[in-house]
Motif scaffolding. Structure first.
Motif, PDB file in Angstrom:
ATOM      1  N   TYR A 254     -25.613   3.140 -30.115  1.00 27.22           N
ATOM      2  CA  TYR A 254     -24.773   2.562 -29.066  1.00 27.22           C
ATOM      3  C   TYR A 254     -25.623   2.235 -27.850  1.00 27.22           C
ATOM      4  O   TYR A 254     -26.426   3.057 -27.401  1.00 27.22           O
ATOM      5  N   ASP A 255     -25.469   1.027 -27.313  1.00 22.08           N
ATOM      6  CA  ASP A 255     -26.138   0.600 -26.095  1.00 22.08           C
ATOM      7  C   ASP A 255     -25.074   0.458 -25.014  1.00 22.08           C
ATOM      8  O   ASP A 255     -24.250  -0.457 -25.071  1.00 22.08           O
ATOM      9  N   SER A 256     -25.077   1.362 -24.032  1.00 25.20           N
ATOM     10  CA  SER A 256     -24.012   1.358 -23.027  1.00 25.20           C
ATOM     11  C   SER A 256     -24.139   0.180 -22.059  1.00 25.20           C
ATOM     12  O   SER A 256     -23.141  -0.243 -21.471  1.00 25.20           O
ATOM     13  N   GLU A 257     -25.342  -0.359 -21.881  1.00 26.20           N
ATOM     14  CA  GLU A 257     -25.501  -1.516 -21.005  1.00 26.20           C
ATOM     15  C   GLU A 257     -24.957  -2.782 -21.662  1.00 26.20           C
ATOM     16  O   GLU A 257     -24.296  -3.598 -21.026  1.00 26.20           O
ATOM     17  N   LYS A 258     -25.225  -2.933 -22.958  1.00 28.79           N
ATOM     18  CA  LYS A 258     -24.747  -4.117 -23.687  1.00 28.79           C
ATOM     19  C   LYS A 258     -23.345  -3.920 -24.250  1.00 28.79           C
ATOM     20  O   LYS A 258     -22.717  -4.880 -24.689  1.00 28.79           O
ATOM     21  N   GLN A 259     -22.869  -2.661 -24.242  1.00 32.76           N
ATOM     22  CA  GLN A 259     -21.550  -2.340 -24.801  1.00 32.76           C
ATOM     23  C   GLN A 259     -21.460  -2.757 -26.270  1.00 32.76           C
ATOM     24  O   GLN A 259     -20.507  -3.412 -26.712  1.00 32.76           O
ATOM     25  N   THR A 260     -22.486  -2.384 -27.045  1.00 31.70           N
ATOM     26  CA  THR A 260     -22.530  -2.766 -28.457  1.00 31.70           C
ATOM     27  C   THR A 260     -22.917  -1.579 -29.331  1.00 31.70           C
ATOM     28  O   THR A 260     -23.626  -0.662 -28.898  1.00 31.70           O
ATOM     29  N   TRP A 261     -22.440  -1.598 -30.587  1.00 29.07           N
ATOM     30  CA  TRP A 261     -22.844  -0.657 -31.621  1.00 29.07           C
ATOM     31  C   TRP A 261     -23.696  -1.413 -32.635  1.00 29.07           C
ATOM     32  O   TRP A 261     -23.353  -2.526 -33.044  1.00 29.07           O
ATOM     33  N   MET A 262     -24.794  -0.798 -33.078  1.00 28.05           N
ATOM     34  CA  MET A 262     -25.657  -1.395 -34.100  1.00 28.05           C
ATOM     35  C   MET A 262     -25.787  -0.426 -35.267  1.00 28.05           C
ATOM     36  O   MET A 262     -26.110   0.754 -35.071  1.00 28.05           O
ATOM     37  N   THR A 263     -25.536  -0.914 -36.466  1.00 26.09           N
ATOM     38  CA  THR A 263     -25.631  -0.076 -37.663  1.00 26.09           C
ATOM     39  C   THR A 263     -27.090   0.216 -37.985  1.00 26.09           C
ATOM     40  O   THR A 263     -27.929  -0.684 -38.014  1.00 26.09           O
ATOM     41  N   LEU A 264     -27.396   1.489 -38.230  1.00 22.45           N
ATOM     42  CA  LEU A 264     -28.745   1.928 -38.585  1.00 22.45           C
ATOM     43  C   LEU A 264     -28.830   2.163 -40.093  1.00 22.45           C
ATOM     44  O   LEU A 264     -27.802   2.213 -40.784  1.00 22.45           O
ATOM     45  N   PRO A 265     -30.035   2.332 -40.634  1.00 20.48           N
ATOM     46  CA  PRO A 265     -30.153   2.709 -42.042  1.00 20.48           C
ATOM     47  C   PRO A 265     -29.422   4.017 -42.330  1.00 20.48           C
ATOM     48  O   PRO A 265     -29.281   4.867 -41.441  1.00 20.48           O
ATOM     49  N   ASN A 266     -28.960   4.174 -43.573  1.00 26.99           N
ATOM     50  CA  ASN A 266     -28.249   5.389 -43.959  1.00 26.99           C
ATOM     51  C   ASN A 266     -29.181   6.599 -44.027  1.00 26.99           C
ATOM     52  O   ASN A 266     -30.363   6.473 -44.368  1.00 26.99           O
ATOM     53  N   MET A 267     -28.619   7.770 -43.720  1.00 24.35           N
ATOM     54  CA  MET A 267     -29.347   9.018 -43.918  1.00 24.35           C
ATOM     55  C   MET A 267     -29.521   9.286 -45.410  1.00 24.35           C
ATOM     56  O   MET A 267     -28.866   8.649 -46.252  1.00 24.35           O
ATOM     57  N   ASN A 268     -30.378  10.260 -45.733  1.00 24.23           N
ATOM     58  CA  ASN A 268     -30.577  10.627 -47.136  1.00 24.23           C
ATOM     59  C   ASN A 268     -29.387  11.402 -47.691  1.00 24.23           C
ATOM     60  O   ASN A 268     -29.109  11.341 -48.884  1.00 24.23           O
TER      61      ASN A 268
END
Length: 431
Positions: A254-268
């Motif tokens: 989450y980027d609070s300045e851009k107000q956006t969520w970005m999906t990351l790679p999955n955990m193991n």
């Protein structure tokens, strides 16, 4: 500095640098010149009967507080200036210009921003905007406040530097949301609270800029019971369960300045009831459960530069309770600590040997219910334990502090007040 006088500047400056002290000293005197009046003041060390610091008072009526207890600006945007007795000018400190004025404000303690915002519309606008906090980050000025909830719709904040308690506005009333499991996360100038509604997940956002709650930005994959941590204006959430209870291995930034969520790679591994931390510039998720009965003892490390996850065996061995409460962990100066609530011990993670070493005892009075009901957090260079003894019909909440150093642990109770003694949620905001 300014010893024995009422002033807007706290004794504890963000930096003891002589040049910065001169900036703040100049700010105080130029504010008097600019407003042509003395600013709203609070006597340093002056307290109410309950031991809390007194709030600034309205010069027109000393019996009416001029600002909310949050120390943040009340909306004074009406044409008459509301209760604010100062001019509706858009200027800052004319004698030194806008840029130098904002540099002065950046060096002032955040607890004083509410009074400064009442000087005129110009100060009000700067203090309620993002520019000031971006500058503070660039200058390395960070103040840590503890936010916690001991009642369903109510949140309180505590500033260890000034010793002030602040009460936030009540959260919007939503019965389903209030009865659901909730997670909290402080990032940038926001406090995010996650829970469930009737048909979907809900995110509520409290902003210190507006001193109000609003609807937050929903994740790409909404979840609850996740692990999370923040670093400046960014935060990572990992694991948890979806609306139907499926355990997730996904993560988002989450980027609070851009107000956006970005999906990351999955955990193991998928996991719920886990904890998250930042350490040495990397994000870690510890512990949790892979099913309703199976506890995980491994952790995972996410490298933000490489965008990869790595499993770390036994990173949370012995930290999970029998009923799956998330591990109580905190990082101070890139060292990882844990609260072993069953034995009431404090442990430190040995990075080299990848093992836990017992340092000493937790404070005696805060009680937990299998790991629930107390908070263990890093607050700047302090470790903080928040909780209280379990008593019928209310009780006392206590904040205990220890600055990790050589030698035995010595807890110092820095604050207490009458409240519910069970901590539902807690987050630390650094800005």
């Amino acid at each position: 500095m300014l010893e024995g006088r009422s002033c807007l500047i706290s004794r504890s400056l963000p930096s003891s640098c002589e040049q910065e002290s001169k900036w703040v000293y100049m700010t105080y005197h130029l504010l008097e010149i600019t407003s042509n009046k003395r600013p709203i003041t609070v006597e340093l060390g002056e307290q109410d009967e309950d031991g809390t610091a007194k709030r600034p008072r309205n010069p027109k009526n000393p019996d009416i507080p001029n600002l909310e207890e949050t120390g943040l600006p009340v909306d004074q945007s009406d044409s008459q200036g509301g209760d604010c007795p100062y001019p509706n000018s858009d200027s800052l400190i004319n004698q030194i210009g806008r840029d130098n004025s904002i540099n002065c404000l950046a060096r002032c303690n955040r607890v004083d921003y509410g009074a400064l915002a009442c000087l005129n519309r110009g100060f009000h606008s700067v203090i309620r905007g993002d520019e000031l906090y971006r500058l503070r980050r660039q200058m390395g000025i960070i103040e840590h406040w503890v936010y916690f909830s001991c009642n369903v719709r109510e949140w309180e904040a505590y500033d260890p530097n000034s010793g002030r308690w602040m009460t936030l506005p009540k959260m919007p009333d939503n019965e389903c949301f209030m009865c659901s499991d909730k997670e909290s996360l402080a990032v940038g100038t926001e406090l995010l609270v996650f829970g469930k509604g009737i048909r979907s997940h809900i995110v509520l956002k409290y902003s210190i800029l507006s001193n109000s709650w609003s609807t937050g930005i929903e994740m790409n994959s909404p979840r609850s019971l996740f692990g999370s941590a923040s670093l400046g204006e960014k935060a990572i959430v990992a694991g948890g369960t979806d609306f139907y209870g499926n355990i997730l291995n996904s993560a988002e930034l989450y980027d609070s300045e851009k107000q956006t969520w970005m999906t990351l790679p999955n955990m193991n591994k998928p996991r719920k009831m886990c904890s998250g931390i930042f350490m040495d510039g990397k994000f870690y998720v510890l512990g949790g459960m892979v099913s309703s009965t199976e506890l995980l003892t491994c952790g995972e490390e996410y490298d933000l530069e490489k965008g990869t996850w790595k499993v770390i065996p036994n990173m949370s061995s012995g930290l999970n309770g029998a009923r799956g409460a998330p591990p109580l962990v905190a990082v101070v100066n890139n060292e990882l600590y844990a609260a072993g609530y069953a034995e009431k011990e404090v442990k430190k993670y040995d990075k080299q040997n990848k093992s836990w070493v017992t340092l000493g005892r937790l404070p005696e009075r805060p009680d937990s219910m299998n790991g629930w009901g107390i908070a263990f957090r890093a607050c700047g260079e302090r470790l903080i334990v928040i909780g209280g003894p379990r008593v019928y019909g209310g009780g006392m909440i206590e904040l205990n502090s220890w600055i990790p150093k050589e030698g035995p642990i010595e807890w110092n109770m820095i604050a207490s007040k009458h409240s519910g003694s069970f901590v539902y949620n807690c987050a630390v905001m650094g800005c």
